[in-house]
Design a protein around this motif. Sequence first.
Motif, PDB file in Angstrom:
ATOM      1  N   LEU A  80      -8.261 -12.071   7.263  1.00 38.75           N
ATOM      2  CA  LEU A  80      -9.017 -10.850   7.524  1.00 38.75           C
ATOM      3  C   LEU A  80     -10.386 -11.150   8.126  1.00 38.75           C
ATOM      4  CD1 LEU A  80      -8.260  -8.810   4.279  1.00 38.75           C
ATOM      5  CD2 LEU A  80      -7.216  -8.553   6.516  1.00 38.75           C
ATOM      6  N   SER A  94      -1.315  -9.162   3.627  1.00 35.54           N
ATOM      7  CA  SER A  94      -2.603  -9.527   4.226  1.00 35.54           C
ATOM      8  C   SER A  94      -2.589  -9.292   5.734  1.00 35.54           C
ATOM      9  CB  SER A  94      -2.957 -10.988   3.910  1.00 35.54           C
ATOM     10  OG  SER A  94      -2.046 -11.874   4.506  1.00 35.54           O
ATOM     11  N   LEU A 111      -2.921  -5.571   6.370  1.00 33.11           N
ATOM     12  CA  LEU A 111      -4.298  -5.127   6.152  1.00 33.11           C
ATOM     13  C   LEU A 111      -5.184  -5.463   7.342  1.00 33.11           C
ATOM     14  CD1 LEU A 111      -4.978  -5.972   2.394  1.00 33.11           C
ATOM     15  CD2 LEU A 111      -4.684  -3.714   3.412  1.00 33.11           C
ATOM     16  N   GLU A 171      -8.917   2.320   4.578  1.00 28.88           N
ATOM     17  CA  GLU A 171      -9.632   1.373   3.735  1.00 28.88           C
ATOM     18  C   GLU A 171     -10.861   1.997   3.073  1.00 28.88           C
ATOM     19  OE1 GLU A 171     -12.549  -1.234   6.130  1.00 28.88           O
ATOM     20  OE2 GLU A 171     -10.650  -1.331   7.217  1.00 28.88           O
ATOM     21  N   PRO A 189      -9.978  -3.964   2.153  1.00 25.63           N
ATOM     22  CA  PRO A 189      -8.841  -4.892   2.225  1.00 25.63           C
ATOM     23  C   PRO A 189      -9.045  -6.155   1.395  1.00 25.63           C
ATOM     24  CG  PRO A 189      -9.269  -3.993   4.390  1.00 25.63           C
ATOM     25  CD  PRO A 189     -10.387  -3.526   3.500  1.00 25.63           C
ATOM     26  N   GLN A 243      -8.472  -5.367  -2.211  1.00 27.07           N
ATOM     27  CA  GLN A 243      -7.041  -5.168  -2.467  1.00 27.07           C
ATOM     28  C   GLN A 243      -6.330  -6.509  -2.605  1.00 27.07           C
ATOM     29  OE1 GLN A 243      -4.981  -2.145  -0.030  1.00 27.07           O
ATOM     30  NE2 GLN A 243      -7.002  -1.566   0.708  1.00 27.07           N
TER      31      GLN A 243
END
Length: 199
Positions: A87, A163, A166, A176, A181, A184
């Motif tokens: 991310l 992942s 996201l 979101e 994210p 989470q």
Amino acid sequence: MTGITESAEKVFGIKGFEKATMQDIADEEGIGIATLFRYFPKKDKLIVAVAVNAIGRYFHAFQTIAQLDVSSLEKIDRLFDYFASQLNPENLGYTRLIEAFESYAALQFAPLDDMATYNDAHKEISDVFSSIIEEGKSDGSIRGDIPTGDVLLSIINAFSLFSRKLSLFENIPYLEAEVTPSKQLAIVKSIFIDYLKVR
């Protein structure tokens, strides 16, 4: 050939697999279209080559983590952290590329040319993960009362897919707004690690 796949990755990242043309990629690489077609006679072959190159980064990360001098459970914890790091802004490009590639490949009427190469790259990752699982059975860091291989493969696949999904939500703010994210992923990681721990 590395230069071509890197240029193609850049173009696909901007235009997508459908809209990017071979001419776009040749222009980005600074070569003639005939030269590009000599290496990659079909766009799908280049698409798969780019995906294989991108997923190679996962293989390198798995290999590095597998060689650490820590318990198997700690290695799995590190794998979760690695997927969570997808991310980060510097990783979003190739994370989204792999997600887009798998969607693109799944929607084709016939398997893409050279798809076996991509599957082989996935198998190399699975083999490294299997070695971590076997180690966990030996070092006792993972519960022995569960079907270890099936459970761990399911968990790591679920976490990695989650992942990657996201990573796509950054451009959809309402998805979101409630829980970020990264939070989470931290929650899901905690649930999975707690489940795997020896009681």
